[in-house]
Scaffold this motif. Structure first.
Motif, PDB file in Angstrom:
ATOM      1  N   TYR A  14       0.751  -1.270   0.197  1.00  0.00           N
ATOM      2  CA  TYR A  14      -0.092   0.048   0.094  1.00  0.00           C
ATOM      3  C   TYR A  14       0.757   1.243  -0.026  1.00  0.00           C
ATOM      4  O   TYR A  14       0.394   2.375  -0.336  1.00  0.00           O
ATOM      5  CB  TYR A  14      -0.940   0.032   1.190  1.00  0.00           C
ATOM      6  N   LEU A  15       2.223   1.127   0.282  1.00  0.00           N
ATOM      7  CA  LEU A  15       2.992   2.332   0.073  1.00  0.00           C
ATOM      8  C   LEU A  15       3.516   2.516  -1.167  1.00  0.00           C
ATOM      9  O   LEU A  15       3.501   3.801  -1.732  1.00  0.00           O
ATOM     10  CB  LEU A  15       4.257   2.053   1.110  1.00  0.00           C
ATOM     11  N   CYS A  16       4.019   1.518  -1.882  1.00  0.00           N
ATOM     12  CA  CYS A  16       4.592   1.866  -3.181  1.00  0.00           C
ATOM     13  C   CYS A  16       3.846   0.940  -4.569  1.00  0.00           C
ATOM     14  O   CYS A  16       4.242   1.082  -5.672  1.00  0.00           O
ATOM     15  CB  CYS A  16       6.268   1.263  -3.161  1.00  0.00           C
ATOM     16  N   HIS A  17       2.691   0.353  -3.907  1.00  0.00           N
ATOM     17  CA  HIS A  17       1.784  -0.088  -5.104  1.00  0.00           C
ATOM     18  C   HIS A  17       2.603  -1.172  -5.920  1.00  0.00           C
ATOM     19  O   HIS A  17       2.131  -1.653  -7.091  1.00  0.00           O
ATOM     20  CB  HIS A  17       1.270   0.673  -5.954  1.00  0.00           C
ATOM     21  N   LEU A  18       3.531  -1.959  -5.390  1.00  0.00           N
ATOM     22  CA  LEU A  18       4.001  -3.105  -6.136  1.00  0.00           C
ATOM     23  C   LEU A  18       3.299  -4.253  -5.864  1.00  0.00           C
ATOM     24  O   LEU A  18       2.959  -4.667  -4.714  1.00  0.00           O
ATOM     25  CB  LEU A  18       5.611  -3.206  -5.649  1.00  0.00           C
ATOM     26  N   GLY A  19       3.269  -5.222  -6.617  1.00  0.00           N
ATOM     27  CA  GLY A  19       2.570  -6.432  -6.688  1.00  0.00           C
ATOM     28  C   GLY A  19       3.370  -7.746  -6.495  1.00  0.00           C
ATOM     29  O   GLY A  19       4.572  -7.718  -6.744  1.00  0.00           O
ATOM     30  N   PHE A  20       2.868  -8.619  -5.520  1.00  0.00           N
ATOM     31  CA  PHE A  20       3.789  -9.704  -5.102  1.00  0.00           C
ATOM     32  C   PHE A  20       2.943 -11.081  -5.254  1.00  0.00           C
ATOM     33  O   PHE A  20       1.857 -11.028  -5.401  1.00  0.00           O
ATOM     34  CB  PHE A  20       4.129  -9.568  -3.565  1.00  0.00           C
ATOM     35  N   GLU A  21       3.716 -12.085  -5.400  1.00  0.00           N
ATOM     36  CA  GLU A  21       3.031 -13.399  -5.817  1.00  0.00           C
ATOM     37  C   GLU A  21       2.170 -13.911  -4.346  1.00  0.00           C
ATOM     38  O   GLU A  21       1.436 -14.463  -4.565  1.00  0.00           O
ATOM     39  CB  GLU A  21       4.267 -14.354  -6.190  1.00  0.00           C
ATOM     40  N   ASN A  22       2.761 -13.653  -3.045  1.00  0.00           N
ATOM     41  CA  ASN A  22       2.101 -13.972  -2.015  1.00  0.00           C
ATOM     42  C   ASN A  22       2.414 -13.086  -0.869  1.00  0.00           C
ATOM     43  O   ASN A  22       3.283 -12.291  -0.866  1.00  0.00           O
ATOM     44  CB  ASN A  22       2.654 -15.527  -1.542  1.00  0.00           C
ATOM     45  N   ILE A  23       1.606 -13.399   0.319  1.00  0.00           N
ATOM     46  CA  ILE A  23       1.738 -12.527   1.171  1.00  0.00           C
ATOM     47  C   ILE A  23       2.969 -12.476   2.063  1.00  0.00           C
ATOM     48  O   ILE A  23       3.592 -11.585   2.749  1.00  0.00           O
ATOM     49  CB  ILE A  23       0.491 -12.802   2.355  1.00  0.00           C
ATOM     50  N   GLU A  24       3.679 -13.606   2.067  1.00  0.00           N
ATOM     51  CA  GLU A  24       4.992 -13.751   2.571  1.00  0.00           C
ATOM     52  C   GLU A  24       6.167 -12.806   1.849  1.00  0.00           C
ATOM     53  O   GLU A  24       6.933 -12.013   2.685  1.00  0.00           O
ATOM     54  CB  GLU A  24       5.620 -14.979   2.637  1.00  0.00           C
TER      55      GLU A  24
END
Length: 57
Positions: A14-24
């Protein structure tokens, strides 16, 4: 503003709006890249009613 629906299921920072594969991977990113921000806001994490809140018993 229209947001793309392609990566809607992936967690985003929510700070830099980068997407990731999973929550870890998101947690690891936030703990390394945004460590100062998270540490400064952990102290202000007290839970209390906001001014004007009405509690019904």
């Amino acid at each position: 503003m229209v947001l793309p629906l392609v990566d809607e299921h992936k967690p985003k920072c929510y700070l830099c709006h980068l997407g990731f594969e999973n929550i870890e991977k998101l947690r690891e990113h936030q703990n390394t890249t945004h460590k100062e921000f998270l540490e400064s806001h952990e102290k202000n994490n007290k839970r209390e009613p906001a001014p004007g809140d009405v509690t019904v018993f």
